[in-house]
Scaffold this motif. Structure first.
Motif, PDB file in Angstrom:
ATOM      1  N   ARG A  65       5.086  15.496  -1.842  1.00 20.94           N
ATOM      2  CA  ARG A  65       5.637  15.968  -0.580  1.00 20.94           C
ATOM      3  C   ARG A  65       6.033  14.856   0.387  1.00 20.94           C
ATOM      4  O   ARG A  65       7.045  14.938   1.059  1.00 20.94           O
ATOM      5  CB  ARG A  65       4.630  16.914   0.100  1.00 20.94           C
ATOM      6  N   PHE A  66       5.221  13.781   0.492  1.00 21.09           N
ATOM      7  CA  PHE A  66       5.635  12.679   1.361  1.00 21.09           C
ATOM      8  C   PHE A  66       5.020  11.376   0.864  1.00 21.09           C
ATOM      9  O   PHE A  66       4.013  11.369   0.159  1.00 21.09           O
ATOM     10  CB  PHE A  66       5.277  12.935   2.835  1.00 21.09           C
ATOM     11  N   ALA A  67       5.696  10.293   1.215  1.00 21.87           N
ATOM     12  CA  ALA A  67       5.254   8.958   0.810  1.00 21.87           C
ATOM     13  C   ALA A  67       4.930   8.134   2.054  1.00 21.87           C
ATOM     14  O   ALA A  67       5.532   8.315   3.114  1.00 21.87           O
ATOM     15  CB  ALA A  67       6.339   8.262  -0.007  1.00 21.87           C
ATOM     16  N   THR A  68       3.965   7.238   1.914  1.00 21.72           N
ATOM     17  CA  THR A  68       3.563   6.382   3.041  1.00 21.72           C
ATOM     18  C   THR A  68       3.500   4.938   2.574  1.00 21.72           C
ATOM     19  O   THR A  68       3.369   4.647   1.374  1.00 21.72           O
ATOM     20  CB  THR A  68       2.193   6.802   3.596  1.00 21.72           C
ATOM     21  N   ALA A  69       3.600   4.043   3.550  1.00 18.40           N
ATOM     22  CA  ALA A  69       3.530   2.621   3.225  1.00 18.40           C
ATOM     23  C   ALA A  69       3.112   1.845   4.467  1.00 18.40           C
ATOM     24  O   ALA A  69       3.271   2.302   5.609  1.00 18.40           O
ATOM     25  CB  ALA A  69       4.882   2.125   2.718  1.00 18.40           C
ATOM     26  N   LEU A  70       2.620   0.645   4.246  1.00 16.91           N
ATOM     27  CA  LEU A  70       2.195  -0.270   5.299  1.00 16.91           C
ATOM     28  C   LEU A  70       3.193  -1.424   5.373  1.00 16.91           C
ATOM     29  O   LEU A  70       3.580  -1.981   4.343  1.00 16.91           O
ATOM     30  CB  LEU A  70       0.800  -0.831   4.963  1.00 16.91           C
ATOM     31  N   ARG A  71       3.623  -1.762   6.577  1.00 17.71           N
ATOM     32  CA  ARG A  71       4.545  -2.888   6.769  1.00 17.71           C
ATOM     33  C   ARG A  71       3.811  -4.198   6.543  1.00 17.71           C
ATOM     34  O   ARG A  71       2.765  -4.455   7.154  1.00 17.71           O
ATOM     35  CB  ARG A  71       5.127  -2.849   8.197  1.00 17.71           C
ATOM     36  N   ARG A  72       4.322  -5.013   5.640  1.00 14.75           N
ATOM     37  CA  ARG A  72       3.705  -6.295   5.360  1.00 14.75           C
ATOM     38  C   ARG A  72       3.724  -7.203   6.594  1.00 14.75           C
ATOM     39  O   ARG A  72       4.592  -7.079   7.454  1.00 14.75           O
ATOM     40  CB  ARG A  72       4.456  -7.026   4.233  1.00 14.75           C
ATOM     41  N   ALA A  73       2.787  -8.122   6.659  1.00 18.78           N
ATOM     42  CA  ALA A  73       2.833  -9.145   7.687  1.00 18.78           C
ATOM     43  C   ALA A  73       4.062 -10.018   7.462  1.00 18.78           C
ATOM     44  O   ALA A  73       4.455 -10.290   6.324  1.00 18.78           O
ATOM     45  CB  ALA A  73       1.563 -10.001   7.651  1.00 18.78           C
ATOM     46  N   ARG A  74       4.658 -10.493   8.540  1.00 19.22           N
ATOM     47  CA  ARG A  74       5.861 -11.311   8.389  1.00 19.22           C
ATOM     48  C   ARG A  74       5.490 -12.666   7.810  1.00 19.22           C
ATOM     49  O   ARG A  74       4.458 -13.227   8.150  1.00 19.22           O
ATOM     50  CB  ARG A  74       6.532 -11.503   9.769  1.00 19.22           C
ATOM     51  N   VAL A  95       0.850  -1.203   0.000  1.00 13.74           N
ATOM     52  CA  VAL A  95       0.000   0.000   0.000  1.00 13.74           C
ATOM     53  C   VAL A  95       0.886   1.255   0.000  1.00 13.74           C
ATOM     54  O   VAL A  95       0.736   2.160   0.828  1.00 13.74           O
ATOM     55  CB  VAL A  95      -0.977   0.023   1.205  1.00 13.74           C
ATOM     56  N   VAL A  96       1.830   1.299  -0.919  1.00 16.02           N
ATOM     57  CA  VAL A  96       2.712   2.454  -1.040  1.00 16.02           C
ATOM     58  C   VAL A  96       1.949   3.579  -1.738  1.00 16.02           C
ATOM     59  O   VAL A  96       1.384   3.376  -2.819  1.00 16.02           O
ATOM     60  CB  VAL A  96       3.983   2.093  -1.831  1.00 16.02           C
ATOM     61  N   GLU A  97       1.937   4.755  -1.109  1.00 13.52           N
ATOM     62  CA  GLU A  97       1.183   5.881  -1.660  1.00 13.52           C
ATOM     63  C   GLU A  97       2.024   7.152  -1.635  1.00 13.52           C
ATOM     64  O   GLU A  97       2.814   7.370  -0.721  1.00 13.52           O
ATOM     65  CB  GLU A  97      -0.104   6.110  -0.868  1.00 13.52           C
ATOM     66  N   GLU A  98       1.806   7.987  -2.636  1.00 14.27           N
ATOM     67  CA  GLU A  98       2.452   9.294  -2.704  1.00 14.27           C
ATOM     68  C   GLU A  98       1.422  10.360  -2.337  1.00 14.27           C
ATOM     69  O   GLU A  98       0.253  10.269  -2.725  1.00 14.27           O
ATOM     70  CB  GLU A  98       2.993   9.538  -4.116  1.00 14.27           C
ATOM     71  N   HIS A  99       1.839  11.370  -1.570  1.00 18.22           N
ATOM     72  CA  HIS A  99       0.940  12.437  -1.118  1.00 18.22           C
ATOM     73  C   HIS A  99       1.487  13.779  -1.576  1.00 18.22           C
ATOM     74  O   HIS A  99       2.692  14.032  -1.509  1.00 18.22           O
ATOM     75  CB  HIS A  99       0.828  12.424   0.411  1.00 18.22           C
ATOM     76  N   ARG A 100       0.584  14.658  -1.987  1.00 16.60           N
ATOM     77  CA  ARG A 100       0.972  15.975  -2.488  1.00 16.60           C
ATOM     78  C   ARG A 100       0.630  17.061  -1.472  1.00 16.60           C
ATOM     79  O   ARG A 100      -0.280  16.895  -0.659  1.00 16.60           O
ATOM     80  CB  ARG A 100       0.292  16.260  -3.836  1.00 16.60           C
ATOM     81  N   ASP A 101       1.371  18.186  -1.549  1.00 21.75           N
ATOM     82  CA  ASP A 101       1.090  19.297  -0.653  1.00 21.75           C
ATOM     83  C   ASP A 101      -0.008  20.173  -1.241  1.00 21.75           C
ATOM     84  O   ASP A 101      -0.587  19.842  -2.298  1.00 21.75           O
ATOM     85  CB  ASP A 101       2.364  20.092  -0.340  1.00 21.75           C
ATOM     86  N   LEU A 102      -0.306  21.285  -0.578  1.00 28.12           N
ATOM     87  CA  LEU A 102      -1.422  22.129  -1.011  1.00 28.12           C
ATOM     88  C   LEU A 102      -1.157  22.806  -2.353  1.00 28.12           C
ATOM     89  O   LEU A 102      -2.091  23.264  -3.004  1.00 28.12           O
ATOM     90  CB  LEU A 102      -1.718  23.179   0.066  1.00 28.12           C
ATOM     91  N   ALA A 103       0.110  22.853  -2.754  1.00 32.97           N
ATOM     92  CA  ALA A 103       0.454  23.415  -4.067  1.00 32.97           C
ATOM     93  C   ALA A 103       0.478  22.350  -5.155  1.00 32.97           C
ATOM     94  O   ALA A 103       0.797  22.647  -6.309  1.00 32.97           O
ATOM     95  CB  ALA A 103       1.811  24.117  -3.989  1.00 32.97           C
ATOM     96  N   GLY A 104       0.141  21.110  -4.799  1.00 34.11           N
ATOM     97  CA  GLY A 104       0.110  20.024  -5.767  1.00 34.11           C
ATOM     98  C   GLY A 104       1.432  19.354  -6.027  1.00 34.11           C
ATOM     99  O   GLY A 104       1.550  18.537  -6.941  1.00 34.11           O
ATOM    100  N   ARG A 105       2.449  19.661  -5.192  1.00 31.02           N
ATOM    101  CA  ARG A 105       3.775  19.064  -5.391  1.00 31.02           C
ATOM    102  C   ARG A 105       3.927  17.796  -4.564  1.00 31.02           C
ATOM    103  O   ARG A 105       3.409  17.724  -3.441  1.00 31.02           O
ATOM    104  CB  ARG A 105       4.857  20.064  -4.976  1.00 31.02           C
TER     105      ARG A 105
END
Length: 280
Positions: free
Chosen positions: A271-280, A259-269
């Motif tokens: 800005r940060f990425a998020t991810a979920l740690r898989r189950a072992r 579930v890797v996702e890219e997030h944009r700031d208020l200017a549309g650039r």
């Protein structure tokens, strides 16, 4: 203030009128919203105001002049030796706070904590969380500890401050596999990129630049975060706006995230990425 705003605008300040008002409010000891109700400046106050405006014209950071930086619901003490938190980082902090609020009594780790902006915001807005703030720089640690003490005095839950290098392979070894939310605003500007005078002359170099491609700290953080997070734990990492493809690619290539996702700031650039740690 009109005269100050003209001088600030001529110096290239992006919001000269707002900064002229903020400096006047600081000298008068009132909020910016109460300037219209304040009396005029005394001669001594006018001298002080003119001095502050001249320093700002020379591109000394506004936050260094007033000694504080606003971040979400906090006023943080800042000055030489610590990175001044930026408004765009509030988005990463808000994302982390939302995840922490939905996790019962979560363990939250903030890497490259600097002034403590992210860690202290989580502690204030998700009071059930146990928060650990990690910083390497001795100068930044002094500001972090000061801000942490101020928030305890204000009634917020204490934050554990750890002096450590976030690129160390054994970072927070005692917390491996236990972290619910891991957040990081690392140095990420590529070395060749020109930065504003306030950044070049006043923000710590080690808090701004992340090697030739800006990813020198992010790479080991991505790897270590996978060891620290519990299965189902989440990672959020801020990055340069040129890294909208590179950081998600690093997360995907690691193999331990989904579930890797890219997030944009208020200017549309990007800005940060998020991810979920898989189950072992």
């Amino acid at each position: 203030m009109a005269r100050a705003a003209r001088a600030l605008g001529a110096a290239g300040i992006e919001a000269p009128r707002a900064e002229a008002e903020l400096l006047a409010a600081y000298v008068l000891g009132v909020s910016r919203g109460r300037l219209a109700l304040a009396g005029g400046l005394t001669p001594d106050q006018l001298d002080r105001y003119d001095d502050l405006v001249a320093r700002r014209v020379a591109r000394e950071p506004l936050q260094h002049l007033t000694g504080s930086a606003a971040f979400r619901h906090l006023e943080l003490a800042v000055g030489p030796g610590v990175f001044v938190p930026r408004p765009e980082t509030e988005l990463l902090a808000g994302w982390g706070i939302d995840r922490a609020r939905g996790a019962g009594r979560p363990l939250v780790v903030d890497l490259c904590s600097g002034s403590g902006a992210i860690a202290l915001s989580v502690a204030q807005e998700a009071p059930d969380a146990r928060v650990v703030a990690v910083e390497r720089s001795p100068d930044a640690l002094r500001w972090l500890r000061r801000n942490a003490a101020d928030r305890i005095a204000a009634g917020d839950r204490p934050v554990a401050v750890v002096a450590a290098d976030v690129t160390a392979p054994d970072l927070l070894a005692e917390l491996a596999g236990r972290v619910d939310v891991l957040l990081c605003n690392p140095p990420y500007v590529p070395r060749a990129v020109a930065v504003p005078p306030e950044v070049a002359a006043h923000d710590p170099d080690e808090a701004v630049f992340g090697g030739a491609d800006g990813l020198a700290v992010i790479r080991p953080v991505v790897a270590r975060a996978a060891e620290l997070l519990r299965p189902g734990g989440v990672l959020g990492v801020e990055h340069d706006d040129t890294h909208g493809g590179a950081v998600p690619a690093l997360l995907a290539a690691d193999g331990r995230y989904e579930v890797v996702e890219e997030h944009r700031d208020l200017a549309g650039r990007p800005r940060f990425a998020t991810a979920l740690r898989r189950a072992r």
